[in-house]
Design a protein around this motif. Structure first.
Motif, mmCIF file in Angstrom:
data_model
loop_
_atom_site.group_PDB
_atom_site.id
_atom_site.type_symbol
_atom_site.label_atom_id
_atom_site.label_comp_id
_atom_site.label_asym_id
_atom_site.label_seq_id
_atom_site.Cartn_x
_atom_site.Cartn_y
_atom_site.Cartn_z
ATOM 1 N N MET A 135 -19.854 83.574 -64.982
ATOM 2 C CA MET A 135 -19.273 84.784 -65.491
ATOM 3 C C MET A 135 -18.032 84.468 -66.313
ATOM 4 S SD MET A 135 -18.611 88.352 -63.738
ATOM 5 C CE MET A 135 -17.418 88.289 -62.481
ATOM 6 N N PHE A 136 -17.150 83.572 -65.828
ATOM 7 C CA PHE A 136 -15.957 83.184 -66.561
ATOM 8 C C PHE A 136 -16.082 81.725 -66.954
ATOM 9 C CE2 PHE A 136 -14.559 86.360 -63.383
ATOM 10 C CZ PHE A 136 -14.344 87.397 -64.272
ATOM 11 N N SER A 137 -15.432 81.367 -68.045
ATOM 12 C CA SER A 137 -15.519 79.983 -68.505
ATOM 13 C C SER A 137 -14.744 79.062 -67.560
ATOM 14 C CB SER A 137 -14.955 79.871 -69.920
ATOM 15 O OG SER A 137 -13.556 80.005 -69.890
ATOM 16 N N ARG A 138 -15.079 77.794 -67.605
ATOM 17 C CA ARG A 138 -14.388 76.811 -66.762
ATOM 18 C C ARG A 138 -12.912 76.730 -67.115
ATOM 19 N NH1 ARG A 138 -18.185 72.024 -67.686
ATOM 20 N NH2 ARG A 138 -20.013 73.310 -67.730
ATOM 21 N N VAL A 139 -12.608 76.865 -68.399
ATOM 22 C CA VAL A 139 -11.213 76.815 -68.833
ATOM 23 C C VAL A 139 -10.418 77.928 -68.173
ATOM 24 C CG1 VAL A 139 -9.677 77.061 -70.812
ATOM 25 C CG2 VAL A 139 -11.770 75.728 -71.046
ATOM 26 N N ALA A 198 -14.718 89.969 -71.617
ATOM 27 C CA ALA A 198 -15.500 89.177 -72.574
ATOM 28 C C ALA A 198 -14.903 89.270 -73.976
ATOM 29 C CB ALA A 198 -16.951 89.643 -72.581
ATOM 30 N N ALA A 199 -14.374 90.434 -74.328
ATOM 31 C CA ALA A 199 -13.814 90.628 -75.667
ATOM 32 C C ALA A 199 -12.515 89.847 -75.869
ATOM 33 C CB ALA A 199 -13.577 92.119 -75.926
ATOM 34 N N ILE A 200 -11.702 89.731 -74.823
ATOM 35 C CA ILE A 200 -10.414 89.042 -75.000
ATOM 36 C C ILE A 200 -10.492 87.543 -74.723
ATOM 37 C CG2 ILE A 200 -9.127 91.146 -74.463
ATOM 38 C CD1 ILE A 200 -8.327 89.773 -71.786
ATOM 39 N N MET A 201 -11.594 87.077 -74.142
ATOM 40 C CA MET A 201 -11.693 85.653 -73.787
ATOM 41 C C MET A 201 -11.481 84.706 -74.966
ATOM 42 S SD MET A 201 -11.722 85.085 -70.673
ATOM 43 C CE MET A 201 -12.070 83.350 -70.782
ATOM 44 N N PRO A 202 -12.083 84.940 -76.143
ATOM 45 C CA PRO A 202 -11.849 84.002 -77.238
ATOM 46 C C PRO A 202 -10.362 83.888 -77.603
ATOM 47 C CG PRO A 202 -13.716 85.414 -77.744
ATOM 48 C CD PRO A 202 -13.074 85.956 -76.498
ATOM 49 N N GLN A 203 -9.658 85.020 -77.599
ATOM 50 C CA GLN A 203 -8.234 84.988 -77.927
ATOM 51 C C GLN A 203 -7.436 84.291 -76.835
ATOM 52 O OE1 GLN A 203 -6.740 85.980 -80.891
ATOM 53 N NE2 GLN A 203 -5.082 84.811 -79.969
ATOM 54 N N VAL A 204 -7.783 84.540 -75.577
ATOM 55 C CA VAL A 204 -7.082 83.896 -74.460
ATOM 56 C C VAL A 204 -7.269 82.383 -74.537
ATOM 57 C CG1 VAL A 204 -7.064 83.618 -71.942
ATOM 58 C CG2 VAL A 204 -7.167 85.903 -72.936
ATOM 59 N N GLU A 205 -8.501 81.940 -74.763
ATOM 60 C CA GLU A 205 -8.754 80.500 -74.853
ATOM 61 C C GLU A 205 -8.034 79.888 -76.044
ATOM 62 O OE1 GLU A 205 -13.020 80.233 -74.639
ATOM 63 O OE2 GLU A 205 -13.005 80.424 -72.458
ATOM 64 N N ALA A 206 -7.947 80.619 -77.167
ATOM 65 C CA ALA A 206 -7.197 80.124 -78.325
ATOM 66 C C ALA A 206 -5.706 80.044 -77.996
ATOM 67 C CB ALA A 206 -7.425 81.034 -79.532
ATOM 68 N N ILE A 254 -4.385 79.578 -75.021
ATOM 69 C CA ILE A 254 -4.206 78.449 -74.102
ATOM 70 C C ILE A 254 -4.175 77.154 -74.878
ATOM 71 C CG2 ILE A 254 -5.297 77.130 -72.246
ATOM 72 C CD1 ILE A 254 -6.327 79.856 -71.162
ATOM 73 N N ALA A 255 -5.084 77.000 -75.827
ATOM 74 C CA ALA A 255 -5.108 75.791 -76.659
ATOM 75 C C ALA A 255 -3.818 75.656 -77.457
ATOM 76 C CB ALA A 255 -6.320 75.802 -77.585
ATOM 77 N N ALA A 256 -3.311 76.760 -77.971
ATOM 78 C CA ALA A 256 -2.060 76.736 -78.725
ATOM 79 C C ALA A 256 -0.894 76.350 -77.828
ATOM 80 C CB ALA A 256 -1.811 78.094 -79.374
#
Length: 135
Positions: free
Chosen positions: A1-5, A116-124, A126-128
């Motif tokens: 359901m949630f990514s490993r990151v 699901a909608a905010i996950m790409p931004q959250v992962e970006a 975190i990477a930043a």
């Protein structure tokens, strides 16, 4: 359901307090909304599994508290003893609250969609944070 990151970051954030490395603070700020949404999702799924929700409410209470001292005459001279006062306070209690399963299901689905909608931004984000504050 949630990514490993996400799971790794959220697991790591459980051990953070007010302090932490600049990277941990940055990640904490970047995942605050996600953590709030996941808390609400867990609560909603619990309500659906139980068939009811828990509602918290406050009840006024009085309690005795030491609010000073007073001198009283003892057989060997003056003795200091505590003076008690009644203090108004509140206690938080829980009670069962009925739910509308259809509404709770809609709420659960909306929370999953928002996560699901905010996950790409959250992962970006975190990477930043990791790039800006390498450890």
């Amino acid at each position: 359901m949630f990514s490993r990151v996400t799971l790794a970051v959220l697991g790591g954030l459980m051990f953070l307090g007010a302090c932490g490395t600049p990277q941990e603070q940055c990640i904490g700020r970047s995942t605050r909304e996600l953590r709030n949404l996941e808390y609400l999702l867990k609560e909603t799924e619990g309500n659906l599994a139980r068939g009811y929700a828990w509602e918290e409410y406050e009840v006024p209470v009085w309690r005795r508290e030491i609010c000073g001292t007073e001198l009283v005459q003892g057989k060997d001279g003056p003795v200091e003893r505590p003076r008690y006062c009644l203090v108004h306070d509140t206690e938080t209690k829980r009670r069962i609250k009925s739910i509308d399963p259809a509404e709770e299901t809609r709420k659960r689905d909306a929370l999953k969609a928002k996560i699901a909608a905010i996950m790409p931004q959250v992962e970006a984000n975190i990477a930043a944070c990791r790039a800006t504050y390498p450890e």
